[in-house]
Design a protein around this motif. Structure first.
Motif, PDB file in Angstrom:
ATOM      1  N   THR A  64       0.738  -1.253   0.008  1.00 17.50           N
ATOM      2  CA  THR A  64       0.012   0.113   0.050  1.00 17.50           C
ATOM      3  C   THR A  64       0.926   1.128  -0.019  1.00 17.50           C
ATOM      4  N   ARG A  65       1.910   1.213   0.831  1.00 24.12           N
ATOM      5  CA  ARG A  65       2.865   2.504   0.842  1.00 24.12           C
ATOM      6  C   ARG A  65       3.412   2.723  -0.342  1.00 24.12           C
ATOM      7  N   ALA A  66       3.953   1.354  -1.101  1.00 23.81           N
ATOM      8  CA  ALA A  66       4.567   1.479  -2.391  1.00 23.81           C
ATOM      9  C   ALA A  66       3.794   2.082  -3.287  1.00 23.81           C
ATOM     10  N   ALA A  67       2.356   1.953  -3.320  1.00 23.91           N
ATOM     11  CA  ALA A  67       1.411   2.476  -4.358  1.00 23.91           C
ATOM     12  C   ALA A  67       1.196   3.759  -4.026  1.00 23.91           C
ATOM     13  N   ARG A  68       1.625   4.488  -2.981  1.00 21.35           N
ATOM     14  CA  ARG A  68       1.629   5.993  -2.401  1.00 21.35           C
ATOM     15  C   ARG A  68       0.059   6.067  -2.193  1.00 21.35           C
ATOM     16  N   TRP A  69      -0.384   5.281  -1.428  1.00 18.80           N
ATOM     17  CA  TRP A  69      -1.671   5.473  -0.660  1.00 18.80           C
ATOM     18  C   TRP A  69      -1.351   5.432   0.908  1.00 18.80           C
ATOM     19  N   ASN A  70      -2.000   6.346   1.468  1.00 18.44           N
ATOM     20  CA  ASN A  70      -2.070   6.492   2.940  1.00 18.44           C
ATOM     21  C   ASN A  70      -3.046   5.577   3.433  1.00 18.44           C
ATOM     22  N   GLN A  71      -2.796   5.042   4.678  1.00 19.22           N
ATOM     23  CA  GLN A  71      -3.830   3.812   5.294  1.00 19.22           C
ATOM     24  C   GLN A  71      -4.083   4.378   6.538  1.00 19.22           C
ATOM     25  N   VAL A  72      -5.369   4.244   7.103  1.00 22.32           N
ATOM     26  CA  VAL A  72      -5.665   4.369   8.142  1.00 22.32           C
ATOM     27  C   VAL A  72      -6.254   3.156   8.821  1.00 22.32           C
ATOM     28  N   LYS A  73      -5.819   2.634   9.855  1.00 18.35           N
ATOM     29  CA  LYS A  73      -6.203   1.207  10.557  1.00 18.35           C
ATOM     30  C   LYS A  73      -7.065   1.735  11.756  1.00 18.35           C
ATOM     31  N   ILE A  74      -8.415   1.332  11.874  1.00 17.05           N
ATOM     32  CA  ILE A  74      -9.386   1.567  12.839  1.00 17.05           C
ATOM     33  C   ILE A  74      -9.663   0.152  13.482  1.00 17.05           C
ATOM     34  N   THR A  75      -9.813   0.132  14.995  1.00 21.92           N
ATOM     35  CA  THR A  75     -10.023  -0.869  15.551  1.00 21.92           C
ATOM     36  C   THR A  75     -11.410  -0.632  16.464  1.00 21.92           C
ATOM     37  N   LYS A  76     -11.950  -1.707  17.128  1.00 16.33           N
ATOM     38  CA  LYS A  76     -12.930  -1.456  17.954  1.00 16.33           C
ATOM     39  C   LYS A  76     -12.907  -0.572  18.830  1.00 16.33           C
ATOM     40  N   HIS A  77     -11.701  -0.326  19.459  1.00 19.89           N
ATOM     41  CA  HIS A  77     -11.231   0.600  20.514  1.00 19.89           C
ATOM     42  C   HIS A  77     -11.267   2.112  20.061  1.00 19.89           C
ATOM     43  N   ASP A  78     -10.918   2.257  18.682  1.00 21.82           N
ATOM     44  CA  ASP A  78     -11.183   3.347  18.169  1.00 21.82           C
ATOM     45  C   ASP A  78     -12.485   4.102  17.767  1.00 21.82           C
ATOM     46  N   MET A  79     -13.505   2.895  17.597  1.00 24.73           N
ATOM     47  CA  MET A  79     -14.851   3.282  17.333  1.00 24.73           C
ATOM     48  C   MET A  79     -15.464   3.571  18.553  1.00 24.73           C
ATOM     49  N   ALA A  80     -14.961   2.840  19.853  1.00 27.39           N
ATOM     50  CA  ALA A  80     -15.596   3.292  21.106  1.00 27.39           C
ATOM     51  C   ALA A  80     -15.010   4.636  21.617  1.00 27.39           C
ATOM     52  N   ARG A  81     -14.192   5.174  20.856  1.00 35.68           N
ATOM     53  CA  ARG A  81     -13.656   6.637  21.392  1.00 35.68           C
ATOM     54  C   ARG A  81     -14.872   7.612  20.571  1.00 35.68           C
ATOM     55  N   GLY A  82     -15.471   7.142  19.900  1.00 33.83           N
ATOM     56  CA  GLY A  82     -16.624   8.051  19.075  1.00 33.83           C
ATOM     57  C   GLY A  82     -16.223   8.444  17.853  1.00 33.83           C
ATOM     58  N   GLU A  83     -17.479   8.963  17.063  1.00 32.29           N
ATOM     59  CA  GLU A  83     -17.423   9.305  15.744  1.00 32.29           C
ATOM     60  C   GLU A  83     -16.348  10.289  15.383  1.00 32.29           C
ATOM     61  N   SER A  84     -16.240  11.332  16.197  1.00 36.73           N
ATOM     62  CA  SER A  84     -15.566  12.724  15.851  1.00 36.73           C
ATOM     63  C   SER A  84     -14.341  12.101  15.830  1.00 36.73           C
TER      64      SER A  84
END
Length: 243
Positions: free
Chosen positions: A206-226
């Motif tokens: 993904t990095r080699a294709a020059r794309w940014n990547q955001v990884k989201i887990t259930k703990h991130d979701m629990a912190r809220g939408e914003s």
């Protein structure tokens, strides 16, 4: 539930059977038929058409489309829940790892909903139907996609194909092509040793294709939408997004 439609935990109880009976009268006594009543049964009275019913393992059940429509009548289920359930039914993609065939084609679900009249939940179904996307792989991905939609971010495509520098295809859970930004929902299976190795190779490509990547887990979701939205916004900005 017979069709394995995903629902919030509170709405799932394998010990309870939903049983429906058509409105009318008992031909023997001419008395009005009531709802089925037993401790393990949740009774309903529904007027069903032929195309509302199918047979599964020898048992007559409502079709996936009719079941989704009936779910739309349950006020405790949010639009996010209904969209996640609908996206489970219409999901299809051709990714090399675990390709999926739709349980109900989106066009067929739309035709079915358009053909119904005077059914409880129909108004909510019509609204939710217009918000469905094809290709979402799991309920958490569906909830995540809806967060990004509500925030007014550029459109993210479910199961977005990205070509790496070696000519291979990377499948990203949610991808925005314009700003080359992908969002991955990382469920529990991503933390096994084998999957972590596979993910590391995916991340390199993904990095080699020059794309940014955001990884989201259930703990991130629990912190809220914003919080989740802000993380994605920051990745988009790295590739020129402004708002």
């Amino acid at each position: 539930m017979a069709h394995r439609i995903p629902l919030p935990a509170w709405a799932q109880d394998p010990t309870i059977l939903d049983l429906s009976r058509a409105p009318g009268r008992d031909p023997g006594s001419n008395e009005r038929l009531g709802q089925p009543r037993r401790s393990e049964i949740r009774g309903h009275r529904l007027r069903l058409q032929d195309d509302d019913v199918t047979t599964l393992d020898g048992t007559r059940v409502t079709t996936p489309a009719r079941t989704w429509l009936d779910l739309c009548s349950i006020r405790g289920l949010s639009f996010d829940d209904l969209i996640a359930a609908g996206e489970y039914l219409v999901s299809e993609h051709e990714r090399t790892f675990h390709p999926r065939t739709a349980i109900v084609q989106l066009a067929d679900l739309r035709s079915y909903i358009e053909s119904r009249h005077r059914v409880v939940g129909l108004g909510r179904a019509r609204i939710a139907l217009e918000l469905l996307a094809v290709g979402v792989d799991s309920p958490p991905e569906s909830y995540l996609r809806q967060m990004l939609e509500r925030a007014g971010l550029p459109k993210f495509i479910p199961n977005c194909p990205v070509t790496d520098p070696w000519g291979g295809t990377i499948w990203i859970d949610l991808g925005n092509v314009e700003f080359r930004t992908g969002v991955e929902y990382e469920g529990e299976h991503h933390f096994t040793e084998e999957q972590m190795a596979l993910d590391a190779w995916r991340d390199t490509r993904t990095r080699a294709a020059r794309w940014n990547q955001v990884k989201i887990t259930k703990h991130d979701m629990a912190r809220g939408e914003s919080y989740v939205v802000q993380r994605v916004v920051e990745a988009l900005r790295d590739h020129g997004y402004r708002r």
